[in-house]
Each structure stands twice: as structure tokens, then as C-alpha cells.
Scaffold this active site. Structure first.
Site, PDB file in Angstrom:
ATOM      1  N   ARG A 138     -11.896  13.312   8.048  1.00  0.00           N
ATOM      2  CA  ARG A 138     -12.082  14.693   8.470  1.00  0.00           C
ATOM      3  C   ARG A 138     -11.351  15.639   7.530  1.00  0.00           C
ATOM      4  NH1 ARG A 138     -11.838  13.987  15.098  1.00  0.00           N
ATOM      5  NH2 ARG A 138     -13.400  12.316  15.111  1.00  0.00           N
ATOM      6  N   ARG A 146      -2.496  14.015  12.599  1.00  0.00           N
ATOM      7  CA  ARG A 146      -3.726  14.621  12.066  1.00  0.00           C
ATOM      8  C   ARG A 146      -3.867  14.261  10.601  1.00  0.00           C
ATOM      9  NH1 ARG A 146      -6.594  18.557  14.495  1.00  0.00           N
ATOM     10  NH2 ARG A 146      -4.890  18.892  15.954  1.00  0.00           N
ATOM     11  N   GLU A 173      -3.949  14.300  22.783  1.00  0.00           N
ATOM     12  CA  GLU A 173      -5.255  13.643  22.869  1.00  0.00           C
ATOM     13  C   GLU A 173      -5.276  12.343  22.065  1.00  0.00           C
ATOM     14  OE1 GLU A 173      -8.538  16.078  21.641  1.00  0.00           O
ATOM     15  OE2 GLU A 173      -9.780  14.340  21.198  1.00  0.00           O
ATOM     16  N   SER A 179     -11.532  10.920  23.535  1.00  0.00           N
ATOM     17  CA  SER A 179     -12.376  11.943  24.121  1.00  0.00           C
ATOM     18  C   SER A 179     -13.677  11.259  24.505  1.00  0.00           C
ATOM     19  CB  SER A 179     -12.619  13.042  23.084  1.00  0.00           C
ATOM     20  OG  SER A 179     -13.161  14.181  23.694  1.00  0.00           O
ATOM     21  N   ARG A 221      -3.128   7.275  16.338  1.00  0.00           N
ATOM     22  CA  ARG A 221      -2.386   7.947  17.404  1.00  0.00           C
ATOM     23  C   ARG A 221      -1.836   6.935  18.406  1.00  0.00           C
ATOM     24  NH1 ARG A 221      -5.393  13.807  18.558  1.00  0.00           N
ATOM     25  NH2 ARG A 221      -5.119  14.561  16.425  1.00  0.00           N
TER      26      ARG A 221
END
Length: 443
Positions: free
Chosen positions: A276, A291, A363, A366, A405
Site C-alpha cells: 500500500r 503502517r 484495527e 476488517s 499487526r
RNA sequence: GGAGAGGUGGCCGAGUGGUCGAAGGCAAUCGCUUGCUAAGCGGUCGUACGCGUUAAACCGUACCAAGGGUUCGAAUCCCUUCCUCUCCGCCA
């Protein structure tokens, strides 16, 4: 993609639904409805003209004497008809292009079971699992822990690739691999998912299918090519991108297919690297590996009949939760409000894991139900029963889980006063039986 | 990178200008028949859009890799592109 027919027939309802997620551009919706109607009129017109041409052409075929004056006259009048057809087609095409463009950039309608709300602050906490780890000392964050343990090397990650890249060393690399293996085993062996291995480089058409394109190109890495490559690729009409999630290749598995109803639901799990660009998040989570531009993830994807879809979302979410539970991680489940669900989603649950150093939940998964939004783009259908008309599938997906994560959460929640980190029992078989990460011990 | 072959319905495979949405076969499915693992006979058996319907059916249009062209008319002729396969070279 919304059904243009549904939009024209239920314009007010669509406007109200999209307004719930903050989309208030009514002019665009009016335009869309107008175009959709015009499209239907254009089809009716060209179809009628073509019918006439076909009929007359058939008649000409039956004329025995191809050199008679009548034949020549007919030919002339049909030539004119052909021109009219071409003009009509041309006119129809113009509106159609604009209609397609609008449809592709319009987000999905929130499900009725998705709560109102404007932003993440309005999300609803559904349940909390476990309790905060009792730490008799000030918790260190995963960066401190990881560097002290010698398993996270941010400096060298930056040296190799720049900001937002990391190198995992020794037991850190092992932990990444163990988590991936563990998650895949649980989903494949216990939750009934078919394990798939898919490309990490996909065509733009695949990204359009799941909804990342055309709207979110800035979030993606498109692969640069040398002059020759560029030439070939333009000629071949597609671009290649690094996948931002396995959702893209896995969901596209059934693009342009019609599945038999009795083979549903189809459940797939895949581990892939994800890439990303994180455009627009400059300055956010710059510390540590929360991130990154590249991370590993195990993804769950389900293709289901509409009637089962909402129950399937609960099931899929529970599968993702199961990983957190087996690892003994403290987490909560949050339902996103209409203003916070993703572009293609109509209902989403986020799993958030506790990070002691940040004193908050972050998070880690999802899980979303897309309705037929992706399926319409993908042309992914199923036949409810033999001989029945195909219908659009419903698609769902969720992380099960984001591995980086998870690694962060493990380090932080299982840290000990002496700087060591306990390895949860479920993971030990994948860690060669080790029970603890100890500073200075790379093997 | 070099040389060649080919893309037709779920699959195989016919089809070189009108009677072709497309023969035939396989698979699938429904029914009939035959007392014996199985076979035979008959029917059905693509998708999308438009019209219409409570829902269908019917009807119309489009689709034979994709796009464009020629023609009154294209699966069939022409052009461009894409893709697949085989052999050689290179390569994890």
C-alpha cells in the site's frame, strides 16, 4: 457497482441510503438516472432498426434475381437504414460511457443493519474479549521491545527500501512465518476454507472488479516498466499493480463465472504480501510496523447466496476472532457506522487488538459484506438450481489476520518485566517449541 | 529472444457470405424402457440487454477471443490487438 435499474426505479431510496454514508451529491444521482433511462430508450431504438434490417435482408436473400431493379432499389434503401443504425449506435455509446463511469465511482449502499453515524467516532463497540494484560511496569512499545530483542530492524529496512519498510531477524522472521502458518492451518483445517496461492501482481481489471479502481489508484503501487515493457503493456491494454490485499486476486477468482448453487458457500483463504502506498497518511503511525508499505496478511473470502450473506458475515468474523482467541490476545469487535464503512462494503465489523503502549485498541482485521456490489463488477454469478436463471453472488472478506499487526500485539501484550516476551502456547509448535523470546538470543 | 500452430456453446468439434445461436458428440438433467455392475429410446440443455409479466413464457436485439472495416447481409472476407499451445534459447 449499483444496479442502474435499481437506481432509476428507487432514486429517492438510493439518495437516502448514500446520504447515510455521507454521499450527498444528488445531482450525480439524477444524472445517472437520466442516463440509465436514455440508455434503455437507445437500446429500444437500435433494436427496432436492426430488426427491420434483418427482416429486409432476409427478404433480399430470397430474391432469385440479384440483378433485378427491385433488388437494387432495396439495396439502396437498406444502405440508408444501415447508416441510421450506425448513427443510433454512436449516440447510445456516448451516454453509455458516462453511465459506466458514474456507476464505477459510486459507493455501495449501507445495509439496513449498519448503524447511522458520520465517522469512526460513531462506530459501535459490540463486545470485548479478554482483559487487559496486567503489567506491573510501564509497557514498552513493540519498537523498543523488538529492537532490544534484536528481531526488528527498522534501520536496515529503511536502508534497503526507504521509510515504512522493516527487516525481521532471527526469531522475528520466525514469528512472522509461524503466525502465517498457524493462521492458515486453523482456517484450512478447522474452518473449512480452501487454501489458495495467488499472484501478488494483478491486472487493472481485477482491481476494478473489487472496487479499488478507478477511484483509489493513489493508494496502489503500479509497477514501473522500462520503455519496452511500457510499450507492450499499453498495447495489451492492461496495467499491472501490486495487490493491496489478497481480496483482489481471490475475489476475482470467480469473475465471469457461474457457480452451481449447491457448491455454495465457497470459502477461500490465502496468505499474501500486501502493498500500500499509504498516500494521504503522511505522519500517521510513522513509528514502528503498524503502517508499512509491505506487510503479510492471511485473508478470508467467501462467495455466498444472498439469503445467507448476513449470517455468513457473522461466521467469517468469528473465524477471524478465533485466531485472536487462540493467541490469547485482548481485543474488541466494533461495528462500523454508515459513514465509516469502506467504498464497496454495506456492512463491516472491525476487530481491534489491544496495544498497551498506545493504551488503545488498533484495527487488526476488517470483515465486510459487499452484497452484490463486487459481484456485479466481476460478473460473478451462481445458478440457484439447475435450469434457473443465474443471479449475482454476494461476496465477503476479512483479514484473518494482518500478520504484522498480530506480531506487534503479541510483543506488546506478552512482554515481561525483563524485556523477554512469552510465546502463547498455540504458537509454540510453530516456533520449534520455544516458549519465550529472550533479548540477545537470535536463535 | 527465434520459429511455427491455433482461438466457435460446460467440454470436444463441424461450419468460407443469407435458410446459423450455430451440425454432431460428450457431460448434465427429466421421462420412458429393460429384472440382474450396465445399456437403449425420447425430451430438455448458453448469456446479456430490451419489451412484457405477480413471476414466467412469448417476442426483439446482441454475442462464434477483442476492437475496427467491407457488404443490403459476416462465425465465415479484410485490418489491428490480445490470448493460448508446440519447438529452440535463457532462467528460479
Amino acid at each position: 457497482m449499483l444496479d442502474p435499474r435499481f437506481v432509476t426505479d428507487n432514486l429517492a431510496e438510493v439518495k437516502a441510503g448514500l446520504a447515510r454514508r455521507g454521499f450527498t451529491d444528488e445531482a450525480t444521482l439524477d444524472r445517472l438516472a437520466t442516463l440509465a433511462q436514455a440508455r434503455r430508450a437507445a437500446i429500444a431504438e437500435t433494436d427496432a432498426l436492426r430488426e427491420e434490417r434483418n427482416r429486409e435482408s432476409d427478404a433480399m436473400a430470397k430474391v432469385a434475381d440479384k440483378r433485378s431493379p427491385e433488388f437494387a432499389a432495396k439495396r439502396e434503401s437498406l444502405r440508408a437504414l444501415g447508416d441510421r443504425i450506425k448513427a443510433a449506435e454512436e449516440a447510445a455509446r456516448a451516454g453509455e460511457a458516462e453511465l459506466d463511469e458514474l456507476l464505477l465511482t459510486l459507493p455501495n449502499l449501507p445495509a439496513s443493519s449498519t448503524p447511522d453515524g458520520r465517522s469512526e467516532h460513531d462506530n459501535v463497540e459490540l463486545r470485548v474479549h479478554g482483559t487487559r494484560p496486567e503489567l506491573a511496569f510501564t509497557p514498552r512499545d513493540h519498537v523498543d521491545l523488538g529492537e532490544a530483542l534484536g528481531i526488528l530492524d527498522f534501520e536496515r529496512g529503511t536502508k534497503l527500501s526507504g521509510a515504512r519498510f522493516v527487516v525481521l531477524r532471527g526469531m522475528g522472521a520466525r514469528l512472522e512465518r509461524a503466525l502465517m502458518q498457524f493462521m492458515m492451518d486453523v482456517h484450512a483445517d478447522e474452518h473449512g476454507y480452501e487454501e489458495v496461492w495467488v499472484p501478488a501482481l494483478v491486472k487493472d481489471s481485477a482491481l476494478r472488479g473489487t472496487g479499488q479502481l478507478p477511484k483509489f489508484e493513489k493508494d496502489l503501487f503500479r509497477i514501473a516498466k522500462d520503455a519496452d515493457w511500457e510499450k507492450e503493456s499499453e498495447a495489451s491494454g492492461h496495467e499491472l499493480y501490486l495487490i493491496p490485499t489478497a481480496e483482489v486476486p481471490v475475489t476475482n477468482l470467480h469473475a465471469d463465472e457461474i457457480l452451481e448453487g449447491d457448491t455454495l458457500p465457497r470459502a477461500y483463504c490465502a496468505y499474501t504480501p500486501c502493498f500500500r502506498s499509504e498516500a494521504g497518511s503522511h505522519g500517521r503511525d510513522t513509528r514502528g510496523m503498524i503502517r508499512q508499505h509491505q506487510f503479510d496478511k492471511v485473508e478470508l473470502v467467501r462467495f455466498v447466496a444472498p439469503e445467507q450473506a448476513e449470517a455468513e458475515l457473522e461466521k467469517l468474523t468469528s473465524h477471524a476472532e478465533s485466531i485472536l482467541q487462540r493467541l490469547g490476545l485482548h481485543y474488541r469487535v466494533v461495528q462500523l457506522c454508515a459513514g465509516d464503512i469502506g467504498f464497496g462494503s454495506q456492512k463491516t465489523y472491525d476487530l481491534e487488538v489491544w496495544l498497551p503502549s498506545q493504551d488503545t485498541f488498533r484495527e487488526i482485521s476488517s470483515c465486510s459484506w459487499f452484497g452484490d456490489f463486487q459481484a456485479r463488477r466481476l460478473k460473478a454469478r451462481y445458478r440457484p438450481a439447475p435450469k434457473e436463471k443465474p443471479r449475482l453472488l454476494h461476496t465477503l472478506n476479512g483479514s484473518g489476520l494482518a500478520i504484522g499487526r498480530t506480531l506487534v500485539a503479541l510483543l506488546e501484550q506478552y512482554q515481561q518485566a525483563d524485556g523477554s516476551v512469552l510465546i502463547p502456547p498455540a504458537l509454540r509448535p510453530y516456533m520449534g517449541g520455544r516458549e519465550r523470546l529472550v533479548p540477545g538470543k537470535l536463535t
